[in-house]
Design a protein around this motif. Sequence first.
Motif, short mmCIF file in Angstrom:
data_model
loop_
_atom_site.label_atom_id
_atom_site.label_comp_id
_atom_site.label_asym_id
_atom_site.label_seq_id
_atom_site.Cartn_x
_atom_site.Cartn_y
_atom_site.Cartn_z
N GLU A 1 0.83 -1.20 0.00
CA GLU A 1 0.00 0.00 0.00
C GLU A 1 0.87 1.25 0.00
OE1 GLU A 1 -3.03 2.55 -0.29
OE2 GLU A 1 -3.06 0.37 -0.63
N LYS A 2 1.95 1.25 0.75
CA LYS A 2 2.87 2.39 0.75
C LYS A 2 3.51 2.56 -0.63
CE LYS A 2 4.05 2.03 5.68
NZ LYS A 2 5.11 1.69 6.66
N LEU A 3 3.83 1.44 -1.26
CA LEU A 3 4.39 1.48 -2.62
C LEU A 3 3.38 2.10 -3.58
CD1 LEU A 3 6.87 0.37 -4.34
CD2 LEU A 3 5.38 -1.56 -4.87
N ARG A 4 2.13 1.70 -3.44
CA ARG A 4 1.08 2.23 -4.30
C ARG A 4 0.91 3.73 -4.12
NH1 ARG A 4 -2.39 -1.31 -3.16
NH2 ARG A 4 -2.33 -2.55 -5.06
N GLN A 5 0.95 4.18 -2.88
CA GLN A 5 0.81 5.61 -2.60
C GLN A 5 2.00 6.40 -3.15
OE1 GLN A 5 -1.81 7.31 -1.17
NE2 GLN A 5 -2.88 5.35 -1.38
N ALA A 6 3.20 5.87 -2.99
CA ALA A 6 4.39 6.55 -3.51
C ALA A 6 4.31 6.69 -5.03
CB ALA A 6 5.64 5.79 -3.11
N VAL B 1 3.50 -1.72 -9.51
CA VAL B 1 2.63 -1.99 -8.37
C VAL B 1 1.85 -3.28 -8.60
CG1 VAL B 1 0.69 -1.16 -6.98
CG2 VAL B 1 2.44 0.46 -7.78
N ASP B 2 1.30 -3.45 -9.80
CA ASP B 2 0.55 -4.67 -10.12
C ASP B 2 1.44 -5.91 -10.04
OD1 ASP B 2 -1.70 -3.16 -10.52
OD2 ASP B 2 -1.51 -3.10 -12.70
N GLU B 3 2.69 -5.76 -10.44
CA GLU B 3 3.62 -6.90 -10.40
C GLU B 3 3.88 -7.33 -8.95
OE1 GLU B 3 6.97 -5.49 -12.58
OE2 GLU B 3 5.89 -5.47 -14.49
N HIS B 4 4.06 -6.37 -8.06
CA HIS B 4 4.24 -6.69 -6.65
C HIS B 4 2.97 -7.33 -6.07
CE1 HIS B 4 7.80 -4.05 -6.92
NE2 HIS B 4 8.23 -4.69 -5.84
N ALA B 5 1.83 -6.86 -6.52
CA ALA B 5 0.56 -7.42 -6.05
C ALA B 5 0.43 -8.89 -6.46
CB ALA B 5 -0.61 -6.61 -6.59
N LEU B 6 0.89 -9.23 -7.64
CA LEU B 6 0.84 -10.62 -8.10
C LEU B 6 1.76 -11.51 -7.26
CD1 LEU B 6 0.73 -10.41 -12.00
CD2 LEU B 6 -1.02 -11.36 -10.48
N ILE B 7 2.93 -10.98 -6.94
CA ILE B 7 3.86 -11.74 -6.08
C ILE B 7 3.19 -12.00 -4.72
CG2 ILE B 7 6.08 -11.68 -4.88
CD1 ILE B 7 7.03 -9.77 -7.19
N LEU B 8 2.57 -10.96 -4.18
CA LEU B 8 1.91 -11.11 -2.89
C LEU B 8 0.76 -12.10 -2.97
CD1 LEU B 8 1.61 -10.34 0.04
CD2 LEU B 8 0.32 -8.30 -0.66
N GLU B 9 0.07 -12.12 -4.09
CA GLU B 9 -1.01 -13.10 -4.27
C GLU B 9 -0.48 -14.52 -4.14
OE1 GLU B 9 -4.00 -14.64 -7.84
OE2 GLU B 9 -3.28 -12.56 -7.86
N GLY B 10 0.66 -14.78 -4.77
CA GLY B 10 1.27 -16.10 -4.65
C GLY B 10 1.68 -16.42 -3.23
N ILE B 11 2.18 -15.41 -2.52
CA ILE B 11 2.58 -15.60 -1.12
C ILE B 11 1.35 -15.93 -0.26
CG2 ILE B 11 3.68 -14.54 0.89
CD1 ILE B 11 5.63 -14.94 -1.39
N LYS B 12 0.28 -15.15 -0.45
CA LYS B 12 -0.94 -15.36 0.31
C LYS B 12 -1.50 -16.78 0.12
CE LYS B 12 -2.79 -10.62 0.44
NZ LYS B 12 -3.88 -9.74 -0.07
N ASN B 13 -1.45 -17.25 -1.12
CA ASN B 13 -2.02 -18.55 -1.46
C ASN B 13 -1.04 -19.70 -1.20
OD1 ASN B 13 -4.39 -17.30 -2.33
ND2 ASN B 13 -3.62 -17.09 -4.44
N LYS B 14 0.14 -19.35 -0.70
CA LYS B 14 1.20 -20.35 -0.47
C LYS B 14 1.48 -21.16 -1.73
CE LYS B 14 1.11 -20.80 4.53
NZ LYS B 14 2.44 -20.12 4.62
N ASP B 15 1.41 -20.45 -2.85
CA ASP B 15 1.68 -21.04 -4.15
C ASP B 15 3.09 -20.62 -4.56
OD1 ASP B 15 1.83 -21.84 -6.82
OD2 ASP B 15 -0.25 -21.31 -7.25
#
Length: 225
Positions: free
Chosen positions: A113-118, A175-189
């Motif tokens: 979120e901080k990245l998105r705001q920056a 920002v979208d690329e970081h969000a995709l990485i986080l999606e994989g982390i959240k899903n433990k994929d």
Amino acid sequence: MVPKRRLTKDVAYYQIKQKIIYGEFNPDEVVREEQLSEMLEISRTPLRQALQMLEMEEFLIRQPNGRLKVASITKEEVEEIFQIRSMLEGSIARNAAANASSDDIKVLTEILEKLRQAYHFGYSQEFVAYGNDFHDYLAEISGLKTSVKLLSMIKDHANRYCHFVSMYGKWSNQVDEHALILEGIKNKDGAFAELAMKKHILSTLKDVINRIEDKANSKIGNTVD
């Protein structure tokens, strides 16, 4: 107690490196001891020690005439650095996905979120800093000590190229690329997180190369004019 001279050397080393990374000293700019000594308010001996350290790390290059200049920005170097990054950080993302706790997910979400705001407000230095925070946190929870150690050896050079692009606002979908990485982390994929990370690093590489080429073409145009 640590000797004052050593502290002065280390402080000078850090300050000069930051000026190179963040573009206060331009690529190929000649650096002069007398000017640096006056700017940093230190004596020549610790300054020379700091310059030797930066020369060893190839942030400064010694010319045939003996003078030091700031290292050039080159496509060859950035391609090598970011190819290495893609492999190391892809593996780090895979392992981070397996290890991440709910608290880790919360921290990463806050950083994103901080990245998105920056990005929204055009704060280039903060944008790079929050991107680093995101990557550093993944490294911390990955448990891959050797990969993280190897990555640290090229991190400052990579940051220099990242800031080189951010100065001109030419990031593509960061920002979208970081969000995709986080999606994989959240899903433990782990496989998804690794692939998303590799695509992100190579996308950054493309941005940097485009900026280098734009600058080269601009110089050619100015010469013709």
